[in-house]
Design a protein around this motif. Structure first.
Motif, PDB file in Angstrom:
ATOM      1  N   VAL A 310       0.843  -1.201   0.000  1.00  0.00           N
ATOM      2  CA  VAL A 310       0.000   0.000   0.000  1.00  0.00           C
ATOM      3  C   VAL A 310       0.885   1.260   0.000  1.00  0.00           C
ATOM      4  N   GLN A 311       1.913   1.254   0.840  1.00  0.00           N
ATOM      5  CA  GLN A 311       2.809   2.428   0.910  1.00  0.00           C
ATOM      6  C   GLN A 311       3.504   2.652  -0.427  1.00  0.00           C
ATOM      7  N   MET A 312       3.973   1.555  -1.001  1.00  0.00           N
ATOM      8  CA  MET A 312       4.720   1.637  -2.246  1.00  0.00           C
ATOM      9  C   MET A 312       3.822   2.153  -3.379  1.00  0.00           C
ATOM     10  N   GLU A 313       2.609   1.673  -3.420  1.00  0.00           N
ATOM     11  CA  GLU A 313       1.680   2.109  -4.464  1.00  0.00           C
ATOM     12  C   GLU A 313       1.345   3.594  -4.310  1.00  0.00           C
ATOM     13  N   LYS A 314       1.186   4.012  -3.055  1.00  0.00           N
ATOM     14  CA  LYS A 314       0.883   5.434  -2.819  1.00  0.00           C
ATOM     15  C   LYS A 314       2.028   6.326  -3.305  1.00  0.00           C
ATOM     16  N   VAL A 315       3.248   5.924  -2.959  1.00  0.00           N
ATOM     17  CA  VAL A 315       4.403   6.743  -3.353  1.00  0.00           C
ATOM     18  C   VAL A 315       4.547   6.736  -4.881  1.00  0.00           C
ATOM     19  N   ALA A 316       4.394   5.558  -5.487  1.00  0.00           N
ATOM     20  CA  ALA A 316       4.507   5.458  -6.947  1.00  0.00           C
ATOM     21  C   ALA A 316       3.489   6.385  -7.610  1.00  0.00           C
ATOM     22  N   HIS A 317       2.254   6.350  -7.110  1.00  0.00           N
ATOM     23  CA  HIS A 317       1.203   7.194  -7.674  1.00  0.00           C
ATOM     24  C   HIS A 317       1.605   8.670  -7.571  1.00  0.00           C
ATOM     25  N   ALA A 318       2.138   9.046  -6.418  1.00  0.00           N
ATOM     26  CA  ALA A 318       2.500  10.454  -6.195  1.00  0.00           C
ATOM     27  C   ALA A 318       3.599  10.919  -7.148  1.00  0.00           C
ATOM     28  N   ILE A 319       4.499  10.008  -7.528  1.00  0.00           N
ATOM     29  CA  ILE A 319       5.590  10.441  -8.410  1.00  0.00           C
ATOM     30  C   ILE A 319       5.303  10.089  -9.876  1.00  0.00           C
ATOM     31  N   GLY A 320       4.078   9.622 -10.149  1.00  0.00           N
ATOM     32  CA  GLY A 320       3.687   9.394 -11.539  1.00  0.00           C
ATOM     33  C   GLY A 320       4.241   8.132 -12.164  1.00  0.00           C
ATOM     34  N   LEU A 321       4.476   7.120 -11.350  1.00  0.00           N
ATOM     35  CA  LEU A 321       4.989   5.847 -11.856  1.00  0.00           C
ATOM     36  C   LEU A 321       3.848   4.817 -11.805  1.00  0.00           C
TER      37      LEU A 321
END
Lengths: 500, 500
Positions: A310-321
């Motif tokens: 969940v954390q990884m997906e949130k961060v990825a989403h925030a940086i456009g990955l």
């Protein structure tokens, strides 16, 4: 508190201290006297063109003559200085970003700008190992919020090189916490680049494991390529499997990882920032994360994996990955071989559709390749696995693999080890548990990854019925001594494979 | 993961790396090749008699010949080895106590046994600066419970030397966070030892301040004494004021303090363990803590001071130390002089009952001496201050001070600086605020503590009415350059003394 500036002549002593810059000065020089010998002193060192920060080591011998000064190799390179040139040293003004590290130690939340300054100072070598360790520790143990991890990731991306590739569908995969033998990468690269995706895969060598993807690939083709060479391979074949060590994609991460290894900790926030910053810097837009879960894997429970996911997906989403996490079975090795050449043998068996190819490795690679095909939009949802299977079955993935090897410098068959020993079941029963860590240790004691052909073949997956005397493991070694060393350790460990 | 043992010949390079042990090996030796150059490697180094852990630095020059190895000075001393002797190196087995450090990083509570193991490994040099910093950071920011601080304190006491003194009423005092000029110690020692208490005071030199008690005392008498000499002084006079650097009272603390200074942090738990372990190791049973509170003191609010006071008292009680915390005014310097010789002059003025002796310093010393007399049971509650005053007024404290100086090697008058400059008020008004930190900085720029006679005289305490042109500060320096440097800084800082 004196502010004199001292001019000294650089003498090379050739001491490699890793990333921390050291300066060596005679104990009778003025700076040493005024700074005192008791403190862990950091001073500013300049040569007219550039200035760096270095930790002071005081020399009381004739390796330095009066008026001479030396630098550790990293400091010498950072200053771009040659023997005989002049150096000035001066007192260090406080480094602003260290006050943010202190704030973090005391539980405060940091801003994006503060992370940028910290990472900038780390890349410039302004932090000693003491500062780096404090920063890592202060961020560990779930002490970073999601937006802080996003800030850290972005700061890491912005301080490194950023790669550009032809095409707009650049994909990658990453496995969190190596599982022995889980060498899906060469297979996945071959499948997806055969299908037209671009997968410029740069991998690491083993640090604590018996083999990294780069080690395994290296027994089949050259992996130490320049950026220029990597570009050519990818332009020609759509994919590569190269060593990423020289890429300087996230220089801050390269430093922090060394400190993390020394501490033997893995902080979630750092892990996410490390993985995602490298992927973005490598030019990827679509990334699949393989997250094996098992009692002796890095992630020990589904709950822990889901939290990280969940954390990884949130961060990825925030940086456009675009990122998808696949939680997989990490209860035992994937495939059979553990060690560079043994894993390469399995990879080739899968690519060649050999009848004895390890089914687990094949299916894992197809699962991840299929997910990658779907995530990238190359195929419709639900069709990825079938498409991947078709290209593997058809032999086109194998052709692509050979083409990539050729482009990297030429394919060679993995060699085999001269010494072998079978470990047999002492009783009949069903395999119920496997200890990944102990298996890795046996493979390392046998010589992997330095001895490429050394390692372990794992022949008894969980659930298999075994007879007394049936082979559970085969230990491979390049020297008799190492074989014996591995066997000695094995005989002291009863719990590597549990049979009930 | 190879386990070969390498035998090499020790060559001394004379590199002082502080407490972290380093081992220097040529890049072509087997251990370097097998451990790799990339990792921050720690290896085990032995000489048949002893073994230590050291961080590997790889040498690529002729300062080491084939077959030679070198060690940093601390490592050489720890191994007690001489040039030409043999050394074997081997791979390091994991250090168990580092798993407790990791547990602490992830927020777990540690047991007394775990703290013992950590501190034992620190004293034995088994931790690199990376590990030390992680331990410090993980314990900072209120992450230690009271019983953990107790465990840490006891572990520190048990790994150091413990001093024994004649008599059963051994007393001490400590000031938390130096306040400029707050040089009460020599006065207190003189008063209470004149009254029959035993006060074997060992003090530190300045690390970041313009003077430590040892620096100030040193301008009047020798302070670098052996333990044997300290014993003699205390047996004869009941007190001493010596430098504590060679006492090895809490070797773990000596190391941790260096790391804490490098990080520029102060963790409450570490602070308490540091202070109390040293007091117990020094043989004290009764301790007064002076805790100055002020905007520019270390403790900035009464609330923070009370929190620390409560924790400190709890820990002291748990380890059987009688302790009383006195919260004092830290809004401005105590006394007049800031710098070794200037403070010594004030101390002598108070002891001699000179009419111009700084009243604040006198009263602060009497307050703390009185509390110490009461805490020790020497006088009844409520009578301490009067008793202290009597012995000071009678001249007996001064006599005692001279006797202590004589026993330590002989009294000398503090010298004065050759350069002086008065800073005058630009307007009339009332002094409302003083910045202790900036005042300290001016004293340091003027040359203190290295130049013993340099520093600042502070002439305008808060509340005083000043006329335009009245002297606020006198800067003293031993050289013209330093005087100018201090004045330059002063002219850029308008907020050192606020007049409204």
């Amino acid at each position: 508190m004196k502010h004199q500036v001292n001019k000294l002549v650089f003498k090379r002593l050739g001491i490699n201290t890793q990333h921390e810059h050291f300066v060596y000065m005679r104990e009778d020089c003025q700076v040493c006297i005024s700074e005192g010998f008791e403190a862990l002193t950091r001073i500013r060192v300049a040569n007219g063109k550039k200035s760096i920060v270095a930790s002071l080591n005081v020399v009381r011998s004739q390796i330095l003559k009066a008026g001479e000064i030396s630098l550790s190799e990293s400091a010498m390179h950072a200053l771009r200085i040659s023997e005989g040139e002049n150096i000035t040293v001066s007192h260090l003004q406080p480094i602003d970003s260290l006050s943010y590290v202190r704030a973090k130690i005391f539980g405060n939340k940091l801003t994006p700008g503060q992370f940028r300054e910290i990472i900038g100072d780390i890349v410039n070598g302004n932090y000693s190992n003491i500062h780096l360790s404090a920063f890592m520790t202060a961020c560990a143990g779930n002490r970073m919020q999601i937006d802080e991890i996003v800030s850290l990731t972005e700061a890491m991306i912005n301080t490194g090189r950023r790669m550009q590739w032809p095409g707009d569908c650049i994909v990658d995969k990453h496995c969190i916490g190596g599982l022995p033998g889980n060498r899906t990468t060469p297979i996945i690269v071959s499948i997806v680049s055969a299908l037209g995706l671009t997968m410029p895969k740069t991998s690491s060598r083993a640090i604590t494991s018996p083999a990294g993807t780069a080690d395994t690939m290296e027994v089949m083709a050259p992996v130490v390529l320049t950026m220029q060479q990597i570009k050519k391979v990818v332009e020609k074949e759509g994919g590569c499997i190269a060593w990423g060590g020289a890429a300087l994609l996230s220089p801050a991460d390269d430093i922090l990882i060394k400190v993390e290894k020394a501490l033997d900790i893995d902080s979630e926030g750092q892990l996410i920032a490390s993985v995602l910053s490298k992927k973005v810097s490598a030019g990827s837009g679509y990334v699949i994360i393989d997250m094996p879960v098992g009692e002796t894997a890095k992630l020990r429970s589904i709950e822990a994996a889901n939290l990280l996911k969940v954390q990884m997906e949130k961060v990825a989403h925030a940086i456009g990955l675009k990122l998808k996490v696949i939680i997989t079975d990490g209860s035992q090795p994937v495939g059979r071989g553990i060690g560079p050449a043994l894993e390469a043998r399995d990879v080739l068996a899968v690519l060649k559709n050999a009848p004895d190819a390890p089914a687990e490795l094949r299916e894992r690679a197809l699962l991840l390749a299929g997910e990658l095909l779907e995530l990238s939009g190359k195929v419709e949802p639900g069709e990825g696995n079938d498409e991947a299977r078709k290209v593997l079955d058809s032999g086109k993935a194998y052709e692509k693999f050979l083409a990539i090897c050729k482009a990297q410098g030429g394919f060679v068959e993995p060699k085999t080890a001269g010494y072998r020993h079978d470990i047999k079941a002492e009783c009949a029963g069903v395999v119920t548990k496997v200890d990944n860590r102990l298996l890795s240790k046996v493979a390392k004691l046998a010589g992997a990854p330095d001895d490429k052909a050394s390692g372990v073949d794992f022949m008894a997956p969980i659930g298999s019925k075994v007879e007394q005397g049936q082979t559970l493991l085969v230990v491979h070694a390049e020297s008799k001594g190492e074989l014996e060393y591995a066997l000695e350790y094995l005989s002291s460990q009863k719990k590597i494979i549990e049979i009930t």
